[in-house]
Design a protein around this motif. Structure first.
Motif, PDB file in Angstrom:
ATOM      1  N   ARG A  41       0.841  -1.211   0.000  1.00  0.00           N
ATOM      2  CA  ARG A  41       0.000   0.000   0.000  1.00  0.00           C
ATOM      3  C   ARG A  41       0.870   1.253   0.000  1.00  0.00           C
ATOM      4  O   ARG A  41       0.595   2.215  -0.716  1.00  0.00           O
ATOM      5  CB  ARG A  41      -0.932  -0.005   1.213  1.00  0.00           C
ATOM      6  CG  ARG A  41      -1.853   1.193   1.288  1.00  0.00           C
ATOM      7  CD  ARG A  41      -2.801   1.068   2.473  1.00  0.00           C
ATOM      8  NE  ARG A  41      -2.118   1.083   3.746  1.00  0.00           N
ATOM      9  CZ  ARG A  41      -1.907   2.177   4.478  1.00  0.00           C
ATOM     10  NH1 ARG A  41      -2.335   3.343   4.069  1.00  0.00           N
ATOM     11  NH2 ARG A  41      -1.291   2.097   5.621  1.00  0.00           N
ATOM     12  N   GLY A  45       0.262   2.132  -3.602  1.00  0.00           N
ATOM     13  CA  GLY A  45      -1.065   2.699  -3.449  1.00  0.00           C
ATOM     14  C   GLY A  45      -2.027   1.715  -2.818  1.00  0.00           C
ATOM     15  O   GLY A  45      -1.790   0.504  -2.800  1.00  0.00           O
ATOM     16  N   ALA A  46      -3.114   2.249  -2.303  1.00  0.00           N
ATOM     17  CA  ALA A  46      -4.066   1.455  -1.527  1.00  0.00           C
ATOM     18  C   ALA A  46      -4.672   0.315  -2.333  1.00  0.00           C
ATOM     19  O   ALA A  46      -4.861  -0.785  -1.814  1.00  0.00           O
ATOM     20  CB  ALA A  46      -5.165   2.353  -0.969  1.00  0.00           C
ATOM     21  N   ASP A  47      -4.986   0.562  -3.593  1.00  0.00           N
ATOM     22  CA  ASP A  47      -5.603  -0.496  -4.398  1.00  0.00           C
ATOM     23  C   ASP A  47      -4.738  -1.745  -4.463  1.00  0.00           C
ATOM     24  O   ASP A  47      -5.249  -2.861  -4.487  1.00  0.00           O
ATOM     25  CB  ASP A  47      -5.889   0.002  -5.822  1.00  0.00           C
ATOM     26  CG  ASP A  47      -7.079   0.934  -5.876  1.00  0.00           C
ATOM     27  OD1 ASP A  47      -8.082   0.656  -5.202  1.00  0.00           O
ATOM     28  OD2 ASP A  47      -6.998   1.945  -6.602  1.00  0.00           O
ATOM     29  N   CYS A  73      -7.485  -0.217   4.337  1.00  0.00           N
ATOM     30  CA  CYS A  73      -6.956  -0.141   2.983  1.00  0.00           C
ATOM     31  C   CYS A  73      -8.053   0.271   1.998  1.00  0.00           C
ATOM     32  O   CYS A  73      -7.826   1.100   1.113  1.00  0.00           O
ATOM     33  CB  CYS A  73      -6.344  -1.488   2.595  1.00  0.00           C
ATOM     34  SG  CYS A  73      -5.190  -1.403   1.224  1.00  0.00           S
ATOM     35  N   CYS A  74      -9.238  -0.293   2.151  1.00  0.00           N
ATOM     36  CA  CYS A  74     -10.368   0.091   1.292  1.00  0.00           C
ATOM     37  C   CYS A  74     -10.727   1.560   1.485  1.00  0.00           C
ATOM     38  O   CYS A  74     -11.039   2.267   0.519  1.00  0.00           O
ATOM     39  CB  CYS A  74     -11.575  -0.804   1.569  1.00  0.00           C
ATOM     40  SG  CYS A  74     -11.393  -2.495   0.983  1.00  0.00           S
ATOM     41  N   HIS A  76      -8.647   3.960   2.338  1.00  0.00           N
ATOM     42  CA  HIS A  76      -7.605   4.741   1.653  1.00  0.00           C
ATOM     43  C   HIS A  76      -7.762   4.687   0.137  1.00  0.00           C
ATOM     44  O   HIS A  76      -7.348   5.619  -0.554  1.00  0.00           O
ATOM     45  CB  HIS A  76      -6.224   4.249   2.061  1.00  0.00           C
ATOM     46  CG  HIS A  76      -5.840   4.689   3.427  1.00  0.00           C
ATOM     47  ND1 HIS A  76      -4.783   4.158   4.118  1.00  0.00           N
ATOM     48  CD2 HIS A  76      -6.361   5.611   4.268  1.00  0.00           C
ATOM     49  CE1 HIS A  76      -4.670   4.732   5.295  1.00  0.00           C
ATOM     50  NE2 HIS A  76      -5.634   5.608   5.410  1.00  0.00           N
ATOM     51  N   ALA A  77      -8.349   3.619  -0.370  1.00  0.00           N
ATOM     52  CA  ALA A  77      -8.603   3.492  -1.807  1.00  0.00           C
ATOM     53  C   ALA A  77      -9.939   4.118  -2.211  1.00  0.00           C
ATOM     54  O   ALA A  77     -10.337   4.024  -3.366  1.00  0.00           O
ATOM     55  CB  ALA A  77      -8.578   2.018  -2.212  1.00  0.00           C
ATOM     56  N   ARG A  79     -12.842   3.133  -1.463  1.00  0.00           N
ATOM     57  CA  ARG A  79     -13.857   2.094  -1.676  1.00  0.00           C
ATOM     58  C   ARG A  79     -14.652   2.000  -0.374  1.00  0.00           C
ATOM     59  O   ARG A  79     -14.477   1.096   0.436  1.00  0.00           O
ATOM     60  CB  ARG A  79     -13.197   0.757  -1.996  1.00  0.00           C
ATOM     61  CG  ARG A  79     -12.432   0.750  -3.302  1.00  0.00           C
ATOM     62  CD  ARG A  79     -11.897  -0.631  -3.574  1.00  0.00           C
ATOM     63  NE  ARG A  79     -11.060  -0.667  -4.736  1.00  0.00           N
ATOM     64  CZ  ARG A  79     -10.550  -1.785  -5.226  1.00  0.00           C
ATOM     65  NH1 ARG A  79     -10.805  -2.951  -4.642  1.00  0.00           N
ATOM     66  NH2 ARG A  79      -9.787  -1.747  -6.281  1.00  0.00           N
TER      67      ARG A  79
END
Length: 181
Positions: A41, A45-47, A73-74, A76-77, A79
């Motif tokens: 991450r 990046g988060a994805d 993580c989601c 930060h992305a 989502r």
């Protein structure tokens, strides 16, 4: 060793090399996957970390920590629906899990639900994260005196060990100079 490189040396490339080595040795270890996802991450990046965290959660389905990491993580992305699903799963597994209420509050703030964010913030287990989240939610609600009171308590009670939380709260409040202070 990867944790030492990441957390103490701030050498993310060295941390990544150690986590990759650990993954090669134990590809089915949920803890290794969570660690690898955290550095992935940071570097990509988060994805990029989400699939690793989903695999970690499936390998350790009773781990609220795995669900919490996936939820963060989601978040930060961006989502947010996936973040809500994972974070609620973390609470289903452990209603007193640390950091989950704080992160859930942040998701609710992003969704424009400041009242719900405040209620979640007040349930956070860790005091420094609770005060940070309360300060942010109160600010979002326009309750500046209450936000200031939470900030002052955060600084007074945890100033020596919560620089990150203090900076995050000031950032959410739009006080850029205070973030760097």
């Amino acid at each position: 060793l990867g944790h030492v490189h990441a957390s103490f040396d701030w050498d993310w490339n060295a941390a990544n090399a150690e986590y990759q080595r650990a993954f090669a040795l134990a590809p089915g270890n949920a803890d290794v996957l969570r660690a690898l996802a955290s550095i992935t991450r940071v570097l990509q990046g988060a994805d990029a970390g989400i699939d690793l965290l989903r695999k970690a959660a499936s390998l350790d389905p009773l781990s609220s920590s795995a669900q919490r990491a996936l939820g963060l993580c989601c978040f930060h992305a961006h989502r947010l629906d996936d973040a809500l699903t994972a974070l609620n799963a973390a609470l289903d597994l452990n209603p007193k899990a640390g950091l989950v209420h704080c992160i859930l509050g942040a998701v609710h703030l992003e969704l424009g639900r400041a009242d719900e964010a405040l209620a979640l913030a007040e349930r956070e287990v860790f005091a420094e994260f609770r005060l940070m989240a309360v300060a942010i939610a109160q600010h979002a609600l326009g309750h500046h005196d209450e936000s200031d009171a939470a900030m002052n308590r955060l600084i007074d009670d945890h100033g020596s060990n919560a620089a990150y939380q203090i900076a995050i709260a000031f950032a959410w409040r739009g006080e850029v100079d205070r973030v760097f202070e």
